[in-house]
Design a protein around this motif. Structure first.
Motif, PDB file in Angstrom:
ATOM      1  N   ARG A  15       0.841  -1.202   0.000  1.00  0.00           N
ATOM      2  CA  ARG A  15       0.000   0.000   0.000  1.00  0.00           C
ATOM      3  C   ARG A  15       0.877   1.254   0.000  1.00  0.00           C
ATOM      4  O   ARG A  15       0.612   2.209  -0.734  1.00  0.00           O
ATOM      5  CB  ARG A  15      -0.922  -0.028   1.217  1.00  0.00           C
ATOM      6  CG  ARG A  15      -1.836   1.174   1.343  1.00  0.00           C
ATOM      7  CD  ARG A  15      -2.643   1.115   2.615  1.00  0.00           C
ATOM      8  NE  ARG A  15      -1.737   1.330   3.750  1.00  0.00           N
ATOM      9  CZ  ARG A  15      -2.078   1.255   5.020  1.00  0.00           C
ATOM     10  NH1 ARG A  15      -3.312   0.924   5.343  1.00  0.00           N
ATOM     11  NH2 ARG A  15      -1.211   1.474   5.979  1.00  0.00           N
ATOM     12  N   SER A  16       1.933   1.244   0.795  1.00  0.00           N
ATOM     13  CA  SER A  16       2.830   2.397   0.856  1.00  0.00           C
ATOM     14  C   SER A  16       3.593   2.586  -0.447  1.00  0.00           C
ATOM     15  O   SER A  16       3.728   3.710  -0.942  1.00  0.00           O
ATOM     16  CB  SER A  16       3.801   2.254   2.030  1.00  0.00           C
ATOM     17  OG  SER A  16       3.096   2.331   3.241  1.00  0.00           O
ATOM     18  N   ILE A  17       4.095   1.506  -1.014  1.00  0.00           N
ATOM     19  CA  ILE A  17       4.792   1.603  -2.303  1.00  0.00           C
ATOM     20  C   ILE A  17       3.850   2.142  -3.367  1.00  0.00           C
ATOM     21  O   ILE A  17       4.232   3.002  -4.166  1.00  0.00           O
ATOM     22  CB  ILE A  17       5.408   0.240  -2.705  1.00  0.00           C
ATOM     23  CG1 ILE A  17       6.623  -0.055  -1.817  1.00  0.00           C
ATOM     24  CG2 ILE A  17       5.803   0.237  -4.183  1.00  0.00           C
ATOM     25  CD1 ILE A  17       7.224  -1.430  -2.011  1.00  0.00           C
ATOM     26  N   ASP A  18       2.605   1.678  -3.387  1.00  0.00           N
ATOM     27  CA  ASP A  18       1.635   2.199  -4.349  1.00  0.00           C
ATOM     28  C   ASP A  18       1.463   3.701  -4.196  1.00  0.00           C
ATOM     29  O   ASP A  18       1.422   4.440  -5.180  1.00  0.00           O
ATOM     30  CB  ASP A  18       0.275   1.510  -4.191  1.00  0.00           C
ATOM     31  CG  ASP A  18       0.251   0.117  -4.786  1.00  0.00           C
ATOM     32  OD1 ASP A  18       1.188  -0.249  -5.531  1.00  0.00           O
ATOM     33  OD2 ASP A  18      -0.716  -0.620  -4.505  1.00  0.00           O
ATOM     34  N   PHE A  19       1.351   4.178  -2.951  1.00  0.00           N
ATOM     35  CA  PHE A  19       1.188   5.612  -2.725  1.00  0.00           C
ATOM     36  C   PHE A  19       2.394   6.390  -3.255  1.00  0.00           C
ATOM     37  O   PHE A  19       2.246   7.346  -4.013  1.00  0.00           O
ATOM     38  CB  PHE A  19       0.989   5.912  -1.236  1.00  0.00           C
ATOM     39  CG  PHE A  19       0.992   7.383  -0.925  1.00  0.00           C
ATOM     40  CD1 PHE A  19      -0.141   8.143  -1.133  1.00  0.00           C
ATOM     41  CD2 PHE A  19       2.137   8.006  -0.455  1.00  0.00           C
ATOM     42  CE1 PHE A  19      -0.134   9.511  -0.877  1.00  0.00           C
ATOM     43  CE2 PHE A  19       2.158   9.368  -0.183  1.00  0.00           C
ATOM     44  CZ  PHE A  19       1.008  10.126  -0.397  1.00  0.00           C
ATOM     45  N   ARG A  27       9.934   6.025  -7.643  1.00  0.00           N
ATOM     46  CA  ARG A  27      10.100   4.653  -8.128  1.00  0.00           C
ATOM     47  C   ARG A  27      10.828   3.826  -7.083  1.00  0.00           C
ATOM     48  O   ARG A  27      11.571   4.363  -6.254  1.00  0.00           O
ATOM     49  CB  ARG A  27      10.803   4.604  -9.474  1.00  0.00           C
ATOM     50  CG  ARG A  27      12.134   5.226  -9.538  1.00  0.00           C
ATOM     51  CD  ARG A  27      12.595   5.404 -11.003  1.00  0.00           C
ATOM     52  NE  ARG A  27      13.776   6.228 -11.024  1.00  0.00           N
ATOM     53  CZ  ARG A  27      15.010   5.752 -10.961  1.00  0.00           C
ATOM     54  NH1 ARG A  27      15.234   4.462 -10.923  1.00  0.00           N
ATOM     55  NH2 ARG A  27      16.034   6.573 -10.954  1.00  0.00           N
ATOM     56  N   VAL A  28      10.600   2.531  -7.152  1.00  0.00           N
ATOM     57  CA  VAL A  28      11.284   1.618  -6.234  1.00  0.00           C
ATOM     58  C   VAL A  28      12.703   1.440  -6.754  1.00  0.00           C
ATOM     59  O   VAL A  28      12.917   1.036  -7.901  1.00  0.00           O
ATOM     60  CB  VAL A  28      10.559   0.256  -6.141  1.00  0.00           C
ATOM     61  CG1 VAL A  28      11.344  -0.715  -5.262  1.00  0.00           C
ATOM     62  CG2 VAL A  28       9.140   0.436  -5.623  1.00  0.00           C
ATOM     63  N   THR A  40      11.045  -6.297   5.801  1.00  0.00           N
ATOM     64  CA  THR A  40      11.400  -5.975   4.422  1.00  0.00           C
ATOM     65  C   THR A  40      11.782  -4.499   4.370  1.00  0.00           C
ATOM     66  O   THR A  40      11.140  -3.668   5.010  1.00  0.00           O
ATOM     67  CB  THR A  40      10.208  -6.218   3.468  1.00  0.00           C
ATOM     68  OG1 THR A  40       9.828  -7.594   3.556  1.00  0.00           O
ATOM     69  CG2 THR A  40      10.562  -5.893   2.027  1.00  0.00           C
ATOM     70  N   LEU A  41      12.808  -4.193   3.578  1.00  0.00           N
ATOM     71  CA  LEU A  41      13.205  -2.819   3.327  1.00  0.00           C
ATOM     72  C   LEU A  41      12.977  -2.512   1.851  1.00  0.00           C
ATOM     73  O   LEU A  41      13.332  -3.313   0.980  1.00  0.00           O
ATOM     74  CB  LEU A  41      14.688  -2.590   3.638  1.00  0.00           C
ATOM     75  CG  LEU A  41      15.160  -2.883   5.055  1.00  0.00           C
ATOM     76  CD1 LEU A  41      16.654  -2.579   5.168  1.00  0.00           C
ATOM     77  CD2 LEU A  41      14.360  -2.098   6.079  1.00  0.00           C
ATOM     78  N   ALA A  42      12.376  -1.370   1.585  1.00  0.00           N
ATOM     79  CA  ALA A  42      12.200  -0.889   0.210  1.00  0.00           C
ATOM     80  C   ALA A  42      12.682   0.550   0.165  1.00  0.00           C
ATOM     81  O   ALA A  42      12.289   1.370   1.004  1.00  0.00           O
ATOM     82  CB  ALA A  42      10.743  -0.978  -0.215  1.00  0.00           C
ATOM     83  N   PHE A  43      13.550   0.836  -0.782  1.00  0.00           N
ATOM     84  CA  PHE A  43      14.076   2.188  -0.946  1.00  0.00           C
ATOM     85  C   PHE A  43      13.413   2.797  -2.172  1.00  0.00           C
ATOM     86  O   PHE A  43      13.422   2.200  -3.250  1.00  0.00           O
ATOM     87  CB  PHE A  43      15.595   2.160  -1.101  1.00  0.00           C
ATOM     88  CG  PHE A  43      16.294   1.770   0.170  1.00  0.00           C
ATOM     89  CD1 PHE A  43      16.819   2.733   1.012  1.00  0.00           C
ATOM     90  CD2 PHE A  43      16.408   0.431   0.533  1.00  0.00           C
ATOM     91  CE1 PHE A  43      17.452   2.375   2.204  1.00  0.00           C
ATOM     92  CE2 PHE A  43      17.039   0.068   1.717  1.00  0.00           C
ATOM     93  CZ  PHE A  43      17.564   1.037   2.553  1.00  0.00           C
ATOM     94  N   GLU A  56      13.495   5.229   2.895  1.00  0.00           N
ATOM     95  CA  GLU A  56      13.525   3.792   3.205  1.00  0.00           C
ATOM     96  C   GLU A  56      12.207   3.443   3.890  1.00  0.00           C
ATOM     97  O   GLU A  56      11.904   3.984   4.952  1.00  0.00           O
ATOM     98  CB  GLU A  56      14.684   3.475   4.144  1.00  0.00           C
ATOM     99  CG  GLU A  56      14.681   2.048   4.663  1.00  0.00           C
ATOM    100  CD  GLU A  56      15.681   1.822   5.782  1.00  0.00           C
ATOM    101  OE1 GLU A  56      15.417   0.939   6.617  1.00  0.00           O
ATOM    102  OE2 GLU A  56      16.713   2.526   5.837  1.00  0.00           O
ATOM    103  N   LEU A  57      11.428   2.576   3.268  1.00  0.00           N
ATOM    104  CA  LEU A  57      10.206   2.072   3.881  1.00  0.00           C
ATOM    105  C   LEU A  57      10.545   0.760   4.568  1.00  0.00           C
ATOM    106  O   LEU A  57      11.034  -0.169   3.929  1.00  0.00           O
ATOM    107  CB  LEU A  57       9.120   1.842   2.827  1.00  0.00           C
ATOM    108  CG  LEU A  57       8.696   3.067   2.009  1.00  0.00           C
ATOM    109  CD1 LEU A  57       7.700   2.666   0.940  1.00  0.00           C
ATOM    110  CD2 LEU A  57       8.141   4.158   2.908  1.00  0.00           C
ATOM    111  N   THR A  58      10.323   0.689   5.870  1.00  0.00           N
ATOM    112  CA  THR A  58      10.610  -0.514   6.645  1.00  0.00           C
ATOM    113  C   THR A  58       9.291  -1.157   7.048  1.00  0.00           C
ATOM    114  O   THR A  58       8.463  -0.506   7.691  1.00  0.00           O
ATOM    115  CB  THR A  58      11.431  -0.172   7.905  1.00  0.00           C
ATOM    116  OG1 THR A  58      12.676   0.379   7.498  1.00  0.00           O
ATOM    117  CG2 THR A  58      11.673  -1.417   8.751  1.00  0.00           C
TER     118      THR A  58
END
Length: 128
Positions: A15-19, A27-28, A40-43, A56-58
């Motif tokens: 949901r956060s990545i979509d936002f 972009r991811v 999971t970590l997403a930058f 960084e989304l944790t």
């Protein structure tokens, strides 16, 4: 020295990545699961990490929601037209919590949106 990233804990990573990608146009840059640590970590960002600061989304797998607390303020993004950017955010399903307009006691045009976890993002209109 330079700022590398700001870390936000999120309850639902997809949901956060979509936002951040669909509503704000980031972009991811990279994403990695850590099964032993159950996170999971997403930058995400507008530029490569070598070129500018990113977010960084944790996502801790066992935590669905966080209390934001009173110390957190916001992340600021420079935009060309805060009014148009707010309209784009609304059209993409985002939540504008302060419409574009001059800041209190000043002339800089600002606006605020809120991500799915309640984090505030400020738009600051580029001075012309």
């Amino acid at each position: 020295m330079r700022i590398l990233h700001t870390m936000l804990r999120v309850g639902n990573l997809d949901r956060s990545i979509d936002f951040y990608t669909q509503v704000l146009g980031m972009r991811v840059l990279r994403r990695q699961d850590y099964p032993e640590g159950r996170f999971t970590l997403a930058f995400i960002g507008y530029q490569e990490e070598s070129e500018g600061a990113v977010i960084e989304l944790t996502h801790n797998w066992d935590t669905g929601q966080y209390e934001l607390g009173t110390a957190y303020g916001h992340i600021a993004l420079e935009v060309g037209d805060a009014y148009a950017t707010c309209e784009q955010v609304k059209a993409r399903g985002g939540k504008v919590v302060r419409e574009a307009g001059p800041m209190k006691h000043g002339t800089t045009v600002i606006a605020f949106v809120e991500d799915p976890d309640g984090y505030k993002i400020e738009f600051i209109q580029r001075a012309t």
